[in-house]
Design a protein around this motif. Structure first.
Motif, mmCIF file in Angstrom:
data_model
loop_
_atom_site.group_PDB
_atom_site.id
_atom_site.type_symbol
_atom_site.label_atom_id
_atom_site.label_comp_id
_atom_site.label_asym_id
_atom_site.label_seq_id
_atom_site.Cartn_x
_atom_site.Cartn_y
_atom_site.Cartn_z
ATOM 1 N N VAL A 12 0.856 -1.185 0.000
ATOM 2 C CA VAL A 12 0.000 0.000 0.000
ATOM 3 C C VAL A 12 0.891 1.235 0.000
ATOM 4 O O VAL A 12 2.028 1.187 0.479
ATOM 5 N N GLN A 13 0.388 2.318 -0.528
ATOM 6 C CA GLN A 13 1.151 3.568 -0.543
ATOM 7 C C GLN A 13 1.034 4.296 0.794
ATOM 8 O O GLN A 13 0.088 4.067 1.555
ATOM 9 N N THR A 14 1.979 5.153 1.045
ATOM 10 C CA THR A 14 1.941 5.988 2.248
ATOM 11 C C THR A 14 0.600 6.722 2.322
ATOM 12 O O THR A 14 0.136 7.274 1.324
ATOM 13 N N LEU A 83 -7.261 -5.861 12.714
ATOM 14 C CA LEU A 83 -6.428 -4.683 12.949
ATOM 15 C C LEU A 83 -6.635 -3.748 11.766
ATOM 16 O O LEU A 83 -6.167 -4.032 10.658
ATOM 17 N N GLN A 84 -7.393 -2.693 12.004
ATOM 18 C CA GLN A 84 -7.600 -1.677 10.985
ATOM 19 C C GLN A 84 -6.441 -0.697 11.054
ATOM 20 O O GLN A 84 -6.191 -0.105 12.108
ATOM 21 N N MET A 85 -5.750 -0.539 9.943
ATOM 22 C CA MET A 85 -4.558 0.305 9.906
ATOM 23 C C MET A 85 -4.800 1.438 8.916
ATOM 24 O O MET A 85 -4.982 1.189 7.719
ATOM 25 N N ASN A 86 -4.816 2.654 9.422
ATOM 26 C CA ASN A 86 -5.033 3.841 8.594
ATOM 27 C C ASN A 86 -3.792 4.725 8.606
ATOM 28 O O ASN A 86 -2.930 4.595 9.481
ATOM 29 N N THR A 87 -3.732 5.628 7.652
ATOM 30 C CA THR A 87 -2.628 6.582 7.541
ATOM 31 C C THR A 87 -1.291 5.863 7.664
ATOM 32 O O THR A 87 -0.423 6.211 8.478
ATOM 33 N N LEU A 88 -1.120 4.834 6.878
ATOM 34 C CA LEU A 88 0.083 4.012 6.970
ATOM 35 C C LEU A 88 1.321 4.779 6.553
ATOM 36 O O LEU A 88 1.279 5.650 5.667
ATOM 37 N N THR A 93 6.041 -0.836 7.743
ATOM 38 C CA THR A 93 6.392 -2.031 6.972
ATOM 39 C C THR A 93 6.959 -3.099 7.898
ATOM 40 O O THR A 93 7.926 -2.854 8.629
ATOM 41 N N ALA A 94 6.348 -4.275 7.859
ATOM 42 C CA ALA A 94 6.761 -5.357 8.764
ATOM 43 C C ALA A 94 5.918 -6.588 8.460
ATOM 44 O O ALA A 94 4.927 -6.511 7.723
ATOM 45 N N VAL A 95 6.310 -7.695 9.058
ATOM 46 C CA VAL A 95 5.435 -8.863 9.121
ATOM 47 C C VAL A 95 4.595 -8.714 10.383
ATOM 48 O O VAL A 95 5.144 -8.493 11.476
ATOM 49 N N TYR A 96 3.301 -8.821 10.227
ATOM 50 C CA TYR A 96 2.376 -8.661 11.346
ATOM 51 C C TYR A 96 1.874 -10.024 11.800
ATOM 52 O O TYR A 96 1.445 -10.847 10.977
ATOM 53 N N GLN A 123 2.593 -10.150 5.577
ATOM 54 C CA GLN A 123 3.498 -9.051 5.235
ATOM 55 C C GLN A 123 2.707 -7.792 4.903
ATOM 56 O O GLN A 123 1.756 -7.825 4.095
ATOM 57 N N VAL A 124 3.115 -6.697 5.498
ATOM 58 C CA VAL A 124 2.583 -5.371 5.159
ATOM 59 C C VAL A 124 3.746 -4.516 4.674
ATOM 60 O O VAL A 124 4.750 -4.367 5.378
ATOM 61 N N THR A 125 3.615 -3.989 3.479
ATOM 62 C CA THR A 125 4.649 -3.132 2.906
ATOM 63 C C THR A 125 4.039 -1.801 2.525
ATOM 64 O O THR A 125 3.056 -1.754 1.782
ATOM 65 N N VAL A 126 4.616 -0.730 3.051
ATOM 66 C CA VAL A 126 4.120 0.620 2.779
ATOM 67 C C VAL A 126 5.184 1.335 1.954
ATOM 68 O O VAL A 126 6.310 1.541 2.422
#
Length: 128
Positions: A12-14, A83-88, A93-96, A123-126
Motif C-alpha cells: 500500500v502507498q503511504t 487490525l484496521q490500519m489507517n494513515t500508513l 512495513t513489517a510482518v504482522y 506481510q505489510v509493505t508501505v
C-alpha cells in the motif's frame, strides 16, 4: 491446540489503509475467553507490540507509534480479531503477527511471552 491464520496484508502507498484479519480455530475451541494481540517485526529488528485487546473487547491498548491510526477489534461470533490500519507510513512495513492466550480475566497483554499461540504472519509493505 489453537490455530491462528492472518490475512489482509499487502502493498500500500503511504497514507493508505489496510485491514488485517486473524481467524482462530481449534478442536473444541471457544474464542471468547482468549485475549488477543497484534505484534510486528520489521527487517533487522526485534518483534514489537502493536495492539492488544481483552476477551470482552472493551479494553484495548496500543503502541505509541500506532495510537490514533490503528484500531483493534474482535468479532467473537466469527472467531476473528481485526487490525484496521489507517494513515500508513513506510515505518509500518513489517510482518504482522496475531497472538492469543486464554485468560480468566479481561486483561490486556503487551508482552509477547505472555501469549501462547501465534499465527504465521502476514506481510505489510508501505511504499513511500
Amino acid at each position: 491446540q489453537v490455530q491462528l491464520v492472518e490475512s489482509g496484508g499487502g502493498l500500500v502507498q503511504t497514507g493508505g489503509s489496510l485491514r488485517l484479519s486473524c481467524a482462530a480455530s481449534g478442536r473444541t475451541f471457544t474464542f471468547s475467553p482468549y485475549a488477543m494481540g497484534w505484534f510486528r517485526q520489521a527487517p533487522g529488528k526485534e518483534r514489537e507490540f502493536v495492539a492488544a485487546m481483552g476477551w470482552s473487547g472493551i479494553y484495548t491498548n496500543y503502541a505509541d507509534s500506532v495510537k490514533g491510526r490503528f484500531t483493534i477489534s474482535r468479532l467473537n461470533a466469527k472467531n476473528t480479531v481485526y487490525l484496521q490500519m489507517n494513515t500508513l507510513k513506510p515505518e509500518d512495513t513489517a510482518v504482522y503477527y496475531c497472538a492469543a492466550r486464554p485468560s480468566t480475566t479481561d486483561a490486556i497483554y503487551k508482552v509477547e511471552d505472555r501469549y501462547q499461540y501465534w499465527g504465521q504472519g502476514t506481510q505489510v509493505t508501505v511504499s513511500s
